[in-house]
Write an enzyme that holds these catalytic residues in place. Structure first.
Site, PDB file in Angstrom:
ATOM      1  N   ASP A 101     -11.228 -34.006 -63.542  1.00  0.00           N
ATOM      2  CA  ASP A 101     -10.152 -33.319 -62.814  1.00  0.00           C
ATOM      3  C   ASP A 101      -9.489 -34.188 -61.744  1.00  0.00           C
ATOM      4  O   ASP A 101      -8.967 -33.667 -60.753  1.00  0.00           O
ATOM      5  CB  ASP A 101     -10.657 -32.029 -62.155  1.00  0.00           C
ATOM      6  CG  ASP A 101     -11.012 -30.946 -63.161  1.00  0.00           C
ATOM      7  OD1 ASP A 101     -10.823 -31.165 -64.369  1.00  0.00           O
ATOM      8  OD2 ASP A 101     -11.490 -29.873 -62.732  1.00  0.00           O
TER       9      ASP A 101
ATOM     10  N   ARG B  99     -12.613 -34.919 -74.025  1.00  0.00           N
ATOM     11  CA  ARG B  99     -13.918 -35.520 -74.285  1.00  0.00           C
ATOM     12  C   ARG B  99     -14.168 -35.676 -75.785  1.00  0.00           C
ATOM     13  O   ARG B  99     -14.767 -36.666 -76.220  1.00  0.00           O
ATOM     14  CB  ARG B  99     -15.011 -34.690 -73.606  1.00  0.00           C
ATOM     15  CG  ARG B  99     -14.940 -34.769 -72.101  1.00  0.00           C
ATOM     16  CD  ARG B  99     -15.733 -33.676 -71.392  1.00  0.00           C
ATOM     17  NE  ARG B  99     -15.324 -33.631 -69.997  1.00  0.00           N
ATOM     18  CZ  ARG B  99     -15.886 -34.338 -69.022  1.00  0.00           C
ATOM     19  NH1 ARG B  99     -16.910 -35.128 -69.290  1.00  0.00           N
ATOM     20  NH2 ARG B  99     -15.438 -34.262 -67.789  1.00  0.00           N
TER      21      ARG B  99
ATOM     22  N   HIS C  61     -20.286 -31.062 -72.380  1.00  0.00           N
ATOM     23  CA  HIS C  61     -19.357 -29.956 -72.619  1.00  0.00           C
ATOM     24  C   HIS C  61     -18.756 -29.964 -74.024  1.00  0.00           C
ATOM     25  O   HIS C  61     -17.613 -29.566 -74.237  1.00  0.00           O
ATOM     26  CB  HIS C  61     -18.238 -29.963 -71.563  1.00  0.00           C
ATOM     27  CG  HIS C  61     -17.601 -28.614 -71.378  1.00  0.00           C
ATOM     28  ND1 HIS C  61     -16.333 -28.449 -70.872  1.00  0.00           N
ATOM     29  CD2 HIS C  61     -18.047 -27.361 -71.663  1.00  0.00           C
ATOM     30  CE1 HIS C  61     -16.022 -27.169 -70.828  1.00  0.00           C
ATOM     31  NE2 HIS C  61     -17.051 -26.484 -71.299  1.00  0.00           N
TER      32      HIS C  61
ATOM     33  N   HIS D 226     -14.688 -31.708 -60.228  1.00  0.00           N
ATOM     34  CA  HIS D 226     -14.614 -30.347 -60.751  1.00  0.00           C
ATOM     35  C   HIS D 226     -15.085 -29.355 -59.683  1.00  0.00           C
ATOM     36  O   HIS D 226     -15.906 -29.682 -58.830  1.00  0.00           O
ATOM     37  CB  HIS D 226     -15.499 -30.247 -62.003  1.00  0.00           C
ATOM     38  CG  HIS D 226     -15.245 -29.035 -62.838  1.00  0.00           C
ATOM     39  ND1 HIS D 226     -15.713 -27.777 -62.499  1.00  0.00           N
ATOM     40  CD2 HIS D 226     -14.596 -28.884 -64.011  1.00  0.00           C
ATOM     41  CE1 HIS D 226     -15.347 -26.909 -63.437  1.00  0.00           C
ATOM     42  NE2 HIS D 226     -14.662 -27.555 -64.361  1.00  0.00           N
TER      43      HIS D 226
ATOM     44  N   ASP E 249     -10.420 -36.938 -67.152  1.00  0.00           N
ATOM     45  CA  ASP E 249     -10.339 -36.137 -68.378  1.00  0.00           C
ATOM     46  C   ASP E 249      -9.087 -35.271 -68.448  1.00  0.00           C
ATOM     47  O   ASP E 249      -8.711 -34.806 -69.527  1.00  0.00           O
ATOM     48  CB  ASP E 249     -11.592 -35.281 -68.558  1.00  0.00           C
ATOM     49  CG  ASP E 249     -11.803 -34.267 -67.435  1.00  0.00           C
ATOM     50  OD1 ASP E 249     -11.118 -34.351 -66.385  1.00  0.00           O
ATOM     51  OD2 ASP E 249     -12.665 -33.386 -67.599  1.00  0.00           O
ATOM     52  N   ASN E 250      -8.444 -35.019 -67.329  1.00  0.00           N
ATOM     53  CA  ASN E 250      -7.193 -34.243 -67.283  1.00  0.00           C
ATOM     54  C   ASN E 250      -6.666 -34.289 -65.857  1.00  0.00           C
ATOM     55  O   ASN E 250      -7.275 -34.933 -64.989  1.00  0.00           O
ATOM     56  CB  ASN E 250      -7.412 -32.781 -67.719  1.00  0.00           C
ATOM     57  CG  ASN E 250      -8.621 -32.115 -67.100  1.00  0.00           C
ATOM     58  OD1 ASN E 250      -9.597 -31.841 -67.795  1.00  0.00           O
ATOM     59  ND2 ASN E 250      -8.604 -31.872 -65.800  1.00  0.00           N
TER      60      ASN E 250
ATOM     61  N   LYS F 223      -3.605 -29.575 -64.330  1.00  0.00           N
ATOM     62  CA  LYS F 223      -4.566 -29.198 -65.371  1.00  0.00           C
ATOM     63  C   LYS F 223      -4.131 -27.901 -66.080  1.00  0.00           C
ATOM     64  O   LYS F 223      -3.584 -27.001 -65.462  1.00  0.00           O
ATOM     65  CB  LYS F 223      -5.946 -28.997 -64.747  1.00  0.00           C
ATOM     66  CG  LYS F 223      -7.053 -28.634 -65.734  1.00  0.00           C
ATOM     67  CD  LYS F 223      -8.388 -28.519 -65.014  1.00  0.00           C
ATOM     68  CE  LYS F 223      -9.504 -28.094 -65.952  1.00  0.00           C
ATOM     69  NZ  LYS F 223     -10.806 -27.997 -65.252  1.00  0.00           N
TER      70      LYS F 223
END
Length: 603
Positions: free
Chosen positions: A48, A89, A149, A238, A342-343, A396
């Site tokens: 994040d 991911r 995840h 996160h 990741d985003n 996000k």
């Protein structure tokens, strides 16, 4: 020997591309040199982080260790991922699009009607092969630490997908100081080691632990002489945003000017660094007016962002500790480092509903004076997320650039063929990383068959020429993306994008993201032929990957709440009902007995 030969070919190819090599007049050596050892690979995945959350991308947050990797490697300023964690991911592990890898949606955000449909497995499916499997087959040691995840059953955990040793979290996130879940989403923090339930050590802090464990694994296999692949997956940043007090104190005064000031300052630094062109920047509709807040609210918000900056700096410190360890053991120069997020940044307010406030209030400390400390659930919200994504639009979950464009750094300090300090501005995508890392290891990309069975082939592009300093050719092949109804189609310098409410209005828009990365000028009317052609490209992608339309009124935020209630709260309620009925029956029986006794006395 075959693996060493491929590694030598990769090294020579990089040097050839860069214009580095032996001249024809050089005398031939009497004894051929030993083939170079294949490089170690360290994959550093942040959670994040916004586009400008790294110092070398424009941030005020202190990230000296990541910045040092940037100085020794290449920064990619037009790199894209999915709008949320699991789909990214999945693509990062396999080089295959998220729908084909099984992550058309995540367990937390999938509507019930989509569960089990093709591409909506909500776990990494068996039709893809991971980079860890391919590197393991090539005699690499393979290690995983942190957030996975991508599935929670034994057959879906990293130990079953190519990793020799793995300490993994199956959930979207967890507490950073204690062995606790994100309450309201999960009943427990689902940590495993090598596929078996595992407990966290005393004194645990997430960023420290994932690096500690990676070092333990790396050191434990050093005597084998094999190269290693270490996938290190931070929980930072996160929700819950948490950091050690010493880091939080460093940002106590940093954010008193508010989110708009930070957003503007980051934009200017990104321009000065050459990360972004000097183009307009949008003001997002859900960004609040800082000046209109009360002093108490401004203080509380500044403390939340201070915790966020602290969490990022703490993660950077741990990256520096890993780098120092690899230098001390002689592994640093021959290690490829990859850093990315990741985003984009998380805009969600987890207390945006009365029920959420009641439930979370029983588990967490929300006192602003304690923001980021142990026992708290600190979060950014949409206004600070706009600053973290600066100078982009969105964050996000959305398919705007703020949700999909993130920092990427690739460095190989001991390889002179990788030209240090460069910025690569050509469009790149997360599926490009697996074939690139395989190529650097002297291996080819995964094709349509693996050990006698059909699998999804890797679709990404090898970035070795860019690393060596070559200008990348313009990508004219369409690349489609979709998650939770938010969608994009990239082709050349252009991007077709659609966002459902609340992030958008459901209409398609067209942007030139090479010259307008902030997505401020919709070209749909000015360039109707391109607009229509790219819509046709998207429809072809959606049909090929079996993308499903979202139910009417769907939002990811609402679905997270609904799924959490269905999977976490409802089972508890069902288990409690018999006991509640028994208690009510006992109370009723007792009341009936008291009434009868009182009446008997009054006769």
């Amino acid at each position: 020997m075959k693996k060493r030969t491929r590694a030598l070919i990769a090294s020579v190819a990089l040097q050839f591309i860069a214009g580095i090599g032996l001249t024809a007049a050089a005398p031939a050596p009497r004894t051929p040199p030993a083939p170079p050892k294949p490089p170690n690979i360290v994959l550093l995945l942040a959670d994040d982080w916004g586009f400008s959350d790294v110092g070398s991308f424009g941030s005020e947050i202190r990230t000296p260790n990541i910045d040092d990797l940037a100085a020794k490697g290449v920064r990619f300023s037009n790199f894209h991922v999915a709008g949320s964690c699991s789909p990214t991911r999945a693509m990062l592990q396999t080089g295959v699009g998220n729908h084909r890898a099984g992550l058309g949606n995540m367990p937390e955000t999938i509507p019930p009607a989509h569960i089990g449909k093709p591409g909506y497995d909500t776990v990494l499916n068996d039709r893809v092969v991971t980079i860890a499997q391919l590197l393991h087959n090539a005699k690499y040691r393979t290690y995983f630490t942190g957030k996975w995840h991508l599935g929670r059953t034994p057959a879906k955990l990293p130990h079953a997908r190519g990793y020799d040793r793995a300490f993994a979290l199956a959930d979207a996130g967890a507490d950073n100081f204690e062995d606790k879940p994100i309450h309201g989403l999960y009943d427990k923090a689902d940590w495993t080691e090598n596929g078996m339930p595992a407990a966290l050590p005393k004194g645990y802090y997430s960023s420290t632990f994932v690096v500690d464990k990676a070092i333990e694994y790396i050191d434990g296999g050093r005597d084998t002489g094999k190269p290693f692949f270490a996938s290190i997956n931070f929980l930072a940043n996160h929700i819950p945003v948490q950091a050690p007090d010493a880091y939080i104190a460093r940002y106590a005064q940093a954010y008193r000017g508010g989110w708009s000031a930070v957003r503007a300052a980051r934009r200017q630094r990104a321009i000065d660094l050459g990360i972004m062109p000097a183009t307009p920047m949008a003001t997002m509709a859900d960004t609040k007016d800082w000046a209109a807040l009360t002093l108490a609210d401004r203080t509380a918000q500044a403390r939340a962002m201070a915790a966020y900056g602290a969490m990022a700096e703490a993660a950077d410190h741990e990256i520096g500790r890993l780098v120092a360890h690899l230098k001390a053991t002689g592994e640093y120069d021959n290690t490829v480092f990859v850093f990315l997020s990741d985003n984009g940044p998380e805009p969600t307010d987890p207390r945006n509903r009365l029920l959420n406030r009641l439930v979370l209030g029983t588990y967490y400390d929300f006192d602003p004076a304690h923001a980021g400390q142990r026992g708290t659930m600190t979060y950014l919200g949409a206004s600070w997320a706009s600053a973290a994504a600066a100078p982009l639009n969105g964050y996000k979950f959305t398919a705007y650039e703020g949700g999909l464009r993130v920092p990427l750094i690739i460095a190989w300090p001991g390889n002179p063929a990788i030209r240090p300090g460069r910025i690569a501005g050509s469009f790149t995508y997360v599926t490009d990383l697996p074939p690139t890392l395989l190529a650097l290891a002297g291996l080819g990309p995964q094709g349509p068959r693996y050990r006698g069975r059909a699998v999804e082939p890797m679709t990404g592009t090898n970035l070795m020429p860019i690393l060596a300093g070559q200008a990348a050719p313009l990508r004219d092949q369409p690349l489609g993306y979709e998650l939770s109804g938010n969608a994009a189609l990239f082709r050349g310098d252009y991007k077709l994008v659609r966002n459902l409410p609340p992030g958008g209005d459901g209409r398609w828009q067209l942007f030139d993201i090479a010259h307008d990365p902030g997505e401020t000028r919709d070209l749909a009317r000015a360039d109707p032929a391109r607009f229509q052609a790219m819509q046709a490209d998207y429809r072809a992608f959606a049909a090929r990957d079996q993308v499903l339309p979202m139910p009417a009124g769907y939002t990811a935020d609402q679905q997270i709440n609904d799924n959490a209630f269905r999977h976490t709260a409802l089972p508890k309620i069902r288990r409690a009902v018999p006991w509640l009925l028994l208690i009510l029956a006992s109370l009723g029986g007792g009341l009936y007995w008291l009434v009868r006794r009182c009446r008997a006395r009054n006769r």
